[in-house]
Motif scaffolding. Sequence first.
Motif, PDB file in Angstrom:
ATOM      1  N   ALA B 109      56.827  10.074  43.089  1.00 16.91           N
ATOM      2  CA  ALA B 109      57.846  11.111  43.870  1.00 16.91           C
ATOM      3  C   ALA B 109      57.096  11.780  44.497  1.00 16.91           C
ATOM      4  N   ALA B 110      56.183  12.735  43.728  1.00 14.73           N
ATOM      5  CA  ALA B 110      55.279  14.054  44.304  1.00 14.73           C
ATOM      6  C   ALA B 110      55.275  13.436  46.211  1.00 14.73           C
ATOM      7  N   VAL B 111      54.190  12.590  45.978  1.00 15.82           N
ATOM      8  CA  VAL B 111      54.526  11.851  47.756  1.00 15.82           C
ATOM      9  C   VAL B 111      55.145  12.148  48.646  1.00 15.82           C
ATOM     10  N   LEU B 112      56.567  11.849  47.887  1.00 19.96           N
ATOM     11  CA  LEU B 112      57.666  11.666  48.719  1.00 19.96           C
ATOM     12  C   LEU B 112      58.353  13.482  49.064  1.00 19.96           C
ATOM     13  N   VAL B 113      58.092  13.957  47.774  1.00 21.66           N
ATOM     14  CA  VAL B 113      58.792  15.502  47.561  1.00 21.66           C
ATOM     15  C   VAL B 113      57.449  15.547  48.602  1.00 21.66           C
ATOM     16  N   ALA B 114      56.680  15.882  49.208  1.00 22.74           N
ATOM     17  CA  ALA B 114      55.521  16.514  49.835  1.00 22.74           C
ATOM     18  C   ALA B 114      56.024  15.970  51.290  1.00 22.74           C
ATOM     19  N   VAL B 115      56.139  14.795  51.827  1.00 26.09           N
ATOM     20  CA  VAL B 115      56.649  14.153  52.815  1.00 26.09           C
ATOM     21  C   VAL B 115      58.011  14.460  53.065  1.00 26.09           C
ATOM     22  N   ALA B 116      58.767  15.420  52.341  1.00 22.93           N
ATOM     23  CA  ALA B 116      60.400  16.183  52.493  1.00 22.93           C
ATOM     24  C   ALA B 116      59.628  17.363  52.827  1.00 22.93           C
ATOM     25  N   VAL B 117      58.897  17.689  52.523  1.00 24.38           N
ATOM     26  CA  VAL B 117      58.539  19.558  52.464  1.00 24.38           C
ATOM     27  C   VAL B 117      57.871  19.049  54.026  1.00 24.38           C
ATOM     28  N   VAL B 118      57.359  18.501  54.060  1.00 25.08           N
ATOM     29  CA  VAL B 118      56.543  18.411  55.605  1.00 25.08           C
ATOM     30  C   VAL B 118      57.456  18.504  56.822  1.00 25.08           C
ATOM     31  N   VAL B 119      58.816  17.332  56.118  1.00 23.11           N
ATOM     32  CA  VAL B 119      59.807  17.001  57.145  1.00 23.11           C
ATOM     33  C   VAL B 119      60.878  18.295  57.482  1.00 23.11           C
ATOM     34  N   VAL B 120      60.640  19.202  56.282  1.00 27.96           N
ATOM     35  CA  VAL B 120      62.086  19.981  56.736  1.00 27.96           C
ATOM     36  C   VAL B 120      60.529  20.978  57.537  1.00 27.96           C
ATOM     37  N   GLY B 121      59.749  21.394  56.833  1.00 30.57           N
ATOM     38  CA  GLY B 121      59.347  22.014  57.292  1.00 30.57           C
ATOM     39  C   GLY B 121      59.151  22.042  59.397  1.00 30.57           C
ATOM     40  N   VAL B 122      58.877  21.016  59.372  1.00 32.22           N
ATOM     41  CA  VAL B 122      59.034  21.047  60.879  1.00 32.22           C
ATOM     42  C   VAL B 122      60.666  20.675  61.640  1.00 32.22           C
ATOM     43  N   VAL B 123      61.542  20.332  61.312  1.00 33.31           N
ATOM     44  CA  VAL B 123      62.446  20.618  61.630  1.00 33.31           C
ATOM     45  C   VAL B 123      62.516  22.219  61.996  1.00 33.31           C
ATOM     46  N   ILE B 124      62.532  22.693  60.341  1.00 34.09           N
ATOM     47  CA  ILE B 124      62.120  23.994  60.781  1.00 34.09           C
ATOM     48  C   ILE B 124      61.700  25.403  61.828  1.00 34.09           C
ATOM     49  N   GLY B 125      60.732  24.518  61.826  1.00 33.95           N
ATOM     50  CA  GLY B 125      60.040  25.261  63.034  1.00 33.95           C
ATOM     51  C   GLY B 125      60.391  25.056  64.069  1.00 33.95           C
ATOM     52  N   GLY B 126      60.819  23.378  64.302  1.00 29.01           N
ATOM     53  CA  GLY B 126      61.146  23.125  65.810  1.00 29.01           C
ATOM     54  C   GLY B 126      62.099  24.095  66.231  1.00 29.01           C
ATOM     55  N   LEU B 127      62.802  24.285  65.156  1.00 29.24           N
ATOM     56  CA  LEU B 127      64.907  24.698  66.000  1.00 29.24           C
ATOM     57  C   LEU B 127      64.513  26.135  65.840  1.00 29.24           C
ATOM     58  N   VAL B 128      63.563  27.135  64.297  1.00 30.93           N
ATOM     59  CA  VAL B 128      62.664  28.538  65.341  1.00 30.93           C
ATOM     60  C   VAL B 128      62.047  28.803  66.727  1.00 30.93           C
ATOM     61  N   THR B 129      61.613  28.125  67.280  1.00 34.35           N
ATOM     62  CA  THR B 129      60.720  28.204  68.536  1.00 34.35           C
ATOM     63  C   THR B 129      61.721  27.836  68.969  1.00 34.35           C
ATOM     64  N   THR B 130      62.399  27.344  68.859  1.00 36.67           N
ATOM     65  CA  THR B 130      63.625  27.061  70.068  1.00 36.67           C
ATOM     66  C   THR B 130      64.442  27.667  70.186  1.00 36.67           C
ATOM     67  N   ARG B 131      65.202  28.141  69.088  1.00 37.39           N
ATOM     68  CA  ARG B 131      66.229  29.764  69.468  1.00 37.39           C
ATOM     69  C   ARG B 131      64.980  30.205  70.244  1.00 37.39           C
ATOM     70  N   ARG B 132      64.058  30.735  69.122  1.00 38.04           N
ATOM     71  CA  ARG B 132      63.313  31.840  70.103  1.00 38.04           C
ATOM     72  C   ARG B 132      63.202  32.117  71.512  1.00 38.04           C
ATOM     73  N   ARG B 133      62.273  29.975  71.926  1.00 40.42           N
ATOM     74  CA  ARG B 133      62.366  30.814  73.512  1.00 40.42           C
ATOM     75  C   ARG B 133      63.632  30.749  74.382  1.00 40.42           C
ATOM     76  N   ALA B 134      64.780  29.946  73.743  1.00 35.88           N
ATOM     77  CA  ALA B 134      65.893  30.417  74.453  1.00 35.88           C
ATOM     78  C   ALA B 134      66.415  32.182  74.381  1.00 35.88           C
ATOM     79  N   ARG B 135      65.999  32.682  73.684  1.00 36.50           N
ATOM     80  CA  ARG B 135      66.717  34.241  73.636  1.00 36.50           C
ATOM     81  C   ARG B 135      65.594  34.470  74.105  1.00 36.50           C
ATOM     82  N   ALA B 136      64.355  34.134  73.973  1.00 36.66           N
ATOM     83  CA  ALA B 136      63.390  35.253  75.179  1.00 36.66           C
ATOM     84  C   ALA B 136      63.780  35.123  76.528  1.00 36.66           C
ATOM     85  N   VAL B 137      64.144  33.817  76.756  1.00 34.56           N
ATOM     86  CA  VAL B 137      64.547  33.395  78.521  1.00 34.56           C
ATOM     87  C   VAL B 137      65.672  33.707  78.797  1.00 34.56           C
TER      88      VAL B 137
END
Lengths: 432, 140
Positions: B109-137
């Motif tokens: 359970a501990a490792v699955l939670v940590a994997v989920a945290v990583v996945v959520v972090g990647v999705v948030i990071g990707g969305l934030v970067t994409t939106r920020r770049r779109a706004r900059a452009v």
Amino acid sequence: MAKVEDETRRSRLPRLPRTEDFASAIHDPRVVARVGVLLGSAFLLVFLTGLYSHVHQNPVAWFPLGPDPAWLYRVTQGIHVGAGIACVPLLLAKLYAAYPALFEQPPVRGPLHALERLSVAVLVATATFQLVTGVLNTFQWYPWSFGFVGVHYATSWVVIGSLLIHVGVKLPVIVPALRARIKDGEIVDPEIADESPLPRTHISDGDLMSIPDGDLHPAEDRSTTEATATRRGFLTAVAVTTLGAVALTVGQTVRPLAPLSVLAPRDPRVGSQGVPVNKTAASAQVTSDVVGPAWRLELEGPDGVVQLSRDDLLAMDQHTADLPIACVEGWSAMATWQGVRVRDLVERAGGRVGDGGHDVSVASLQVGGAYSRSVLQASYVASDDTLLALRLNGQDLNLDHGYPARIIAPNRPGVLQTKWVNRLAVVEPVIA
Amino acid sequence: MIATRWALWAAGAAMIAWGLWTAWVRVPPDQWVSVLLWLAGGIVVHDAVLAPVAILLGLVMLPRVPETWRPALRGGLLALGVLALLGVGVFMGAEGRRNPSVVPQDPLAAVLVAVAVVVVGVVIGGLVTTRRRARAVGTA
């Protein structure tokens, strides 16, 4: 660059990549230097807190230790393990940013260059070794056949030594890489008065050039913006990952964060009587027979030897102290301890307390192990909070926490908080 | 700068010498083989596992994802590297648990939670970067 691509196209054979094949903007001295500063600082912090822990376990006259502040060791050792965990993503990021250097051609350009590459190999080997064995040690898994403590201590000097050598080699790259700014599509060094663009050779360590140039010399505005975004994105990702790794583990010593600590080896809220246990009575071969009603504390001092039963100890003045138990493995937990002040026992044995006072040598019923003996230095003996504890969190100590009596003192590694005490000897100071 | 460099080299060499001497007097000879194997292991893992994996990812995966998602993905891969080490610790610590307070959590359970945290972090990071770049452009 164009030449390399031509060659590749012509041969159509897979070959080992070369340093200049790695096109990502991340493989750039400015990234390598910035991650390097973070990693180097973290390693230095781990080294200094490690030395502090080492001195606790191997006291020296020129570095006196004392019981104040009570939380100090808890904090330094929490930092030791926390910063050590932070080093794992930082080391991976550093290796990733710099790894094109691995494919340098020709591999060796002369004796000096060979020495430089050897020093990097020593740094990579010892740094990886230290982090991997250190992390596994906190989980109490030892898939090796050497004594951890001695090897960990010796290796730490080699890691920091080769780190200093590496910084010395790379200093001519590091300094401009950290100062470099982009101005009008050129890299400039603000330290140079007219801010004229840096010649490519400026960011180089001369004969020892072995870190990739990346796109140090931005060609046009668009690619510069993209490359900058790539570099900044990478540094942000490294920072977030590092903070995340710490956040998911540091609750083993920062109690409010314990619910987040899914990857920590310990939970400060979990353990018998609400406190984690390291050495169990079973592993110390302490059975209820040897600590039954017949158990006596042998107290030896200038006035001779007395035998005290647990009831005798309970009949003495009882003191309460809220003190952390802080393990070398990085976890810590606060607890309420009750028992007899060690200073009262020293006075009862006819010893001196205070400046120029006696030390107390502590012995345990524990069979074997390096920590069945400990010494309380005079400064610790004098503290009102240094106890021969009989009770923990309002109950009699249980067997795993050191029943019938254990040492608890402020600002002291857990391994020195000796359990199952059966003998206290008032002695002249061990370290004069 | 040359004085600083020489000072760093001298201090570094002295510390390495002290470390080797300490190892010589503190580590019994029958433990040296194990120490050297583990030291060499770091180099082998870097040169034979991490570097090829990084090259493959750079050749195969990163060119196929939008540029704004690459930083988050690199961060996620970095996190998986860290998780590999801590995960081994969590599983093996639980496996050889010396008392119930060592790795008290369920390791899977501990490792699955940590994997989920990583996945959520990647999705948030990707969305934030994409939106920020779109706004900059958009504002450029």
